[in-house]
Write a protein that holds these residues in place. Structure first.
Motif, mmCIF file in Angstrom:
data_model
loop_
_atom_site.group_PDB
_atom_site.id
_atom_site.type_symbol
_atom_site.label_atom_id
_atom_site.label_comp_id
_atom_site.label_asym_id
_atom_site.label_seq_id
_atom_site.Cartn_x
_atom_site.Cartn_y
_atom_site.Cartn_z
ATOM 1 N N ARG A 1 8.707 -12.840 0.733
ATOM 2 C CA ARG A 1 8.246 -13.366 2.036
ATOM 3 C C ARG A 1 8.134 -14.637 1.960
ATOM 4 N N GLU B 1 1.458 -14.740 1.782
ATOM 5 C CA GLU B 1 -0.019 -15.097 1.510
ATOM 6 C C GLU B 1 -0.022 -16.559 1.257
ATOM 7 N N GLY C 1 0.754 -1.175 0.088
ATOM 8 C CA GLY C 1 -0.003 0.035 0.021
ATOM 9 C C GLY C 1 0.811 1.276 -0.176
ATOM 10 N N ASN D 1 2.550 -17.682 -5.123
ATOM 11 C CA ASN D 1 3.013 -17.822 -3.753
ATOM 12 C C ASN D 1 3.314 -19.055 -3.348
ATOM 13 N N ASN E 1 6.091 -7.472 -8.811
ATOM 14 C CA ASN E 1 6.185 -6.335 -8.137
ATOM 15 C C ASN E 1 6.639 -6.162 -6.836
ATOM 16 N N SER F 1 -3.956 -7.336 3.319
ATOM 17 C CA SER F 1 -3.699 -8.743 3.115
ATOM 18 C C SER F 1 -4.945 -9.623 2.984
ATOM 19 N N THR G 1 -4.580 -7.456 -3.709
ATOM 20 C CA THR G 1 -4.168 -8.324 -2.758
ATOM 21 C C THR G 1 -4.079 -9.490 -3.489
ATOM 22 N N LYS H 1 -6.442 -11.576 4.751
ATOM 23 C CA LYS H 1 -7.325 -11.882 5.851
ATOM 24 C C LYS H 1 -8.052 -10.564 6.423
HETATM 25 N N1 LIG Z 1 5.190 -6.390 -0.747
HETATM 26 C C1 LIG Z 1 4.728 -6.724 -1.849
HETATM 27 O O1 LIG Z 1 5.969 -6.626 -2.752
HETATM 28 C C2 LIG Z 1 3.585 -7.011 -2.670
HETATM 29 C C3 LIG Z 1 2.631 -7.329 -1.969
HETATM 30 N N2 LIG Z 1 1.435 -7.604 -2.586
HETATM 31 C C4 LIG Z 1 0.030 -8.250 -1.910
HETATM 32 O O2 LIG Z 1 -0.291 -6.997 -0.947
HETATM 33 C C5 LIG Z 1 -0.812 -7.486 0.103
HETATM 34 C C6 LIG Z 1 -0.463 -6.867 1.075
HETATM 35 O O3 LIG Z 1 0.935 -7.046 1.009
HETATM 36 P P1 LIG Z 1 2.038 -6.210 2.129
HETATM 37 O O4 LIG Z 1 1.585 -4.909 2.052
HETATM 38 O O5 LIG Z 1 3.066 -6.619 1.639
HETATM 39 O O6 LIG Z 1 1.698 -6.877 3.402
HETATM 40 P P2 LIG Z 1 2.123 -6.116 4.881
HETATM 41 O O7 LIG Z 1 2.044 -7.154 5.807
HETATM 42 O O8 LIG Z 1 3.052 -5.175 4.913
HETATM 43 O O9 LIG Z 1 0.915 -5.242 5.234
HETATM 44 C C7 LIG Z 1 -0.719 -5.823 5.239
HETATM 45 C C8 LIG Z 1 -1.515 -4.742 5.053
HETATM 46 O O10 LIG Z 1 -3.062 -5.474 5.459
HETATM 47 C C9 LIG Z 1 -3.464 -4.762 6.409
HETATM 48 N N3 LIG Z 1 -4.454 -5.675 7.240
HETATM 49 C C10 LIG Z 1 -4.191 -6.881 7.604
HETATM 50 N N4 LIG Z 1 -5.228 -7.509 8.158
HETATM 51 C C11 LIG Z 1 -6.169 -6.483 8.207
HETATM 52 C C12 LIG Z 1 -7.609 -6.443 8.605
HETATM 53 N N5 LIG Z 1 -7.951 -7.416 9.341
HETATM 54 N N6 LIG Z 1 -8.316 -5.298 8.461
HETATM 55 C C13 LIG Z 1 -7.660 -4.214 7.706
HETATM 56 N N7 LIG Z 1 -6.370 -4.262 7.422
HETATM 57 C C14 LIG Z 1 -5.880 -5.274 7.413
HETATM 58 C C15 LIG Z 1 -2.437 -4.453 7.500
HETATM 59 O O11 LIG Z 1 -2.897 -3.357 8.234
HETATM 60 P P3 LIG Z 1 -2.214 -2.671 9.563
HETATM 61 O O12 LIG Z 1 -0.918 -2.167 9.134
HETATM 62 O O13 LIG Z 1 -3.224 -2.116 10.337
HETATM 63 O O14 LIG Z 1 -1.864 -4.163 10.114
HETATM 64 C C16 LIG Z 1 -1.332 -3.835 6.323
HETATM 65 O O15 LIG Z 1 -1.744 -2.511 5.791
HETATM 66 C C17 LIG Z 1 -0.860 -9.020 0.085
HETATM 67 O O16 LIG Z 1 -2.071 -9.823 -0.467
HETATM 68 C C18 LIG Z 1 0.361 -9.105 -0.978
HETATM 69 O O17 LIG Z 1 0.415 -10.479 -1.430
HETATM 70 C C19 LIG Z 1 1.330 -7.580 -3.941
HETATM 71 C C20 LIG Z 1 2.244 -7.205 -4.631
HETATM 72 C C21 LIG Z 1 3.524 -6.930 -3.989
#
Ligand SMILES: NC(=O)C1=CN([C@@H]2O[C@H](COP(=O)(O)OP(=O)(O)OC[C@H]3O[C@@H](n4cnc5c(N)ncnc54)[C@H](OP(=O)(O)O)[C@@H]3O)[C@@H](O)[C@H]2O)C=CC1
Ligand SMILES: O=C(CO)COP(=O)(O)O
Length: 312
Positions: free
Chosen positions: A234, A260, A15, A171, A117, A55, A81, A57
């Motif tokens: 990861r 994930e 994000g 993944n 990405n 994520s 996601t 969940k």
């Molecule tokens: N990192 C990467 O390189 C990439 C990731 N992705 C995908 O993006 C998604 C997020 O990954 P990433 O940002 O790396 O993961 P992070 O663990 O860094 O962040 C997870 C995000 O999800 C939020 N979250 C988790 N549970 C909840 C909930 N119950 N309600 C609201 N928000 C929630 C967290 O909020 P909080 O901060 O409040 O805990 C946080 O903003 C995944 O599906 C991943 O596969 C896709 C492309 C690239």
């Protein structure tokens, strides 16, 4: 270039990175997370694009906070996601994040964003490409125009299920490849795992109506290559740690952010078993994650499977 108001949901690694890309294009960007003081609905009020990077969940919990009637008709929702819903069942429940978004917002366009990405590379300004997929081509093109830059090349695709499944299922294979590298099994073994992993992804994807060729694109083969070749992934780190003899709980406790593939493996195995889809690599990843088998025994189980032609 048209300036947009973009709301980003989720302030994790992805994000935050998407917010950086959007700000670099001069858009007005608001980021919401559970830690925000503002209500989610206030943050998305007036947004042209709502981009979710929570994520798996958290997806349903976030979607439930949105009041569809209060959202402008032109607002496009983008889901980034990469996962499968834990509650997914073949018959009734949504399987993919975009299906959860679309079910809650039936009159809004939903776009999937997926590709190779790794967020840390993009944060460093390194070039990357991605895909935006939607049944609404105009909505996908709006997202393409909003996010494309000299560092981020965005393609469109109409195969929503294929693009989304490619990002989710790679993944599982990345965990297998992390274990392969952790065991130092060499380049031939890794090439075999990635290639047969892709065959497995295509078998699952085509069952759910995706086009096979989509998986040879950025969100399938492209993302497999990125995550299976980088210690930044990861999911790769999970497999690598397990191959070093660490327990899953220790690996996850040390991990920065979400892998994930751990939950995706469970959901995939439930669905593939119900539908009798052969997913031998995912099956061994599942046994490894459950602690039912050693990494070495998982390799042997894959090598000694029944003989078969390559194309089946
Ligand atoms: N990192 C990467 O390189 C990439 C990731 N992705 C995908 O993006 C998604 C997020 O990954 P990433 O940002 O790396 O993961 P992070 O663990 O860094 O962040 C997870 C995000 O999800 C939020 N979250 C988790 N549970 C909840 C909930 N119950 N309600 C609201 N928000 C929630 C967290 O909020 P909080 O901060 O409040 O805990 C946080 O903003 C995944 O599906 C991943 O596969 C896709 C492309 C690239
Ligand atoms: O999806 C990703 C890169 O495209 C990020 O991979 P990981 O979630 O394994 O870190």
């Amino acid at each position: 270039m048209q300036q947009r108001t973009i709301a980003i949901l989720g302030a994790g690694a992805w994000g935050t990175t998407l917010a950086t890309l959007a700000k670099a294009k001069g858009h007005t960007v608001k980021v919401w997370s559970r830690q925000s003081h503002e209500h989610l609905q206030t943050v998305i009020d007036g947004a042209d694009l709502v981009l979710s990077a929570v994520s798996m969940k958290g997806v349903s919990a976030v979607v439930e906070q949105i009041q569809p009637a209060a959202i402008a008709a032109h607002t496009v929702f983008v889901t980034a996601t990469k996962g499968l819903a834990a509650e997914a069942s073949v018959a009734t429940k949504p399987l993919l994040p975009s299906q959860i978004w679309q079910a809650a917002l039936p009159s809004h366009a939903v776009v999937v964003l997926s590709g190779p990405n790794l967020s840390k590379e993009i944060q460093q300004g390194l070039p990357a490409a991605t895909v935006v997929a939607s049944q609404d081509l105009a909505a996908a093109q709006t997202v393409q125009a909003a996010l494309s830059s000299n560092a981020f090349r965005v393609y469109t695709n109409s195969d929503v299920v294929g693009v989304e499944l490619g990002g989710a299922l790679k993944n599982v294979i990345a965990i297998a490849v992390g274990a392969c590298d952790g065991l130092q099994l060499g380049t031939n073994a890794k090439a075999a795992l990635v290639t047969r992993g892709l065959a497995e992804i295509i078998r699952v994807g085509t069952y759910w109506g995706a086009k096979p060729e989509t998986f040879y694109g950025l969100s399938g083969l492209g993302d497999l290559l990125a995550t299976c070749n980088s210690a930044l992934s990861r999911n790769y780190q999970v497999g690598y740690g397990l191959a070093q003899g660490q327990s899953l709980s220790v690996v996850l406790a040390q991990l920065q952010g979400t892998a994930e593939g751990v939950n995706t493996t469970q959901v995939l195995m439930k669905l593939a078993t119900q539908q009798q889809i052969a997913v031998p690599i995912s099956h061994q990843v599942d046994r490894l994650l459950r602690g039912d088998i050693t990494p070495q025994a998982a390799v042997e189980a894959l090598m000694l499977r029944d003989y078969k032609p390559e194309t089946r």
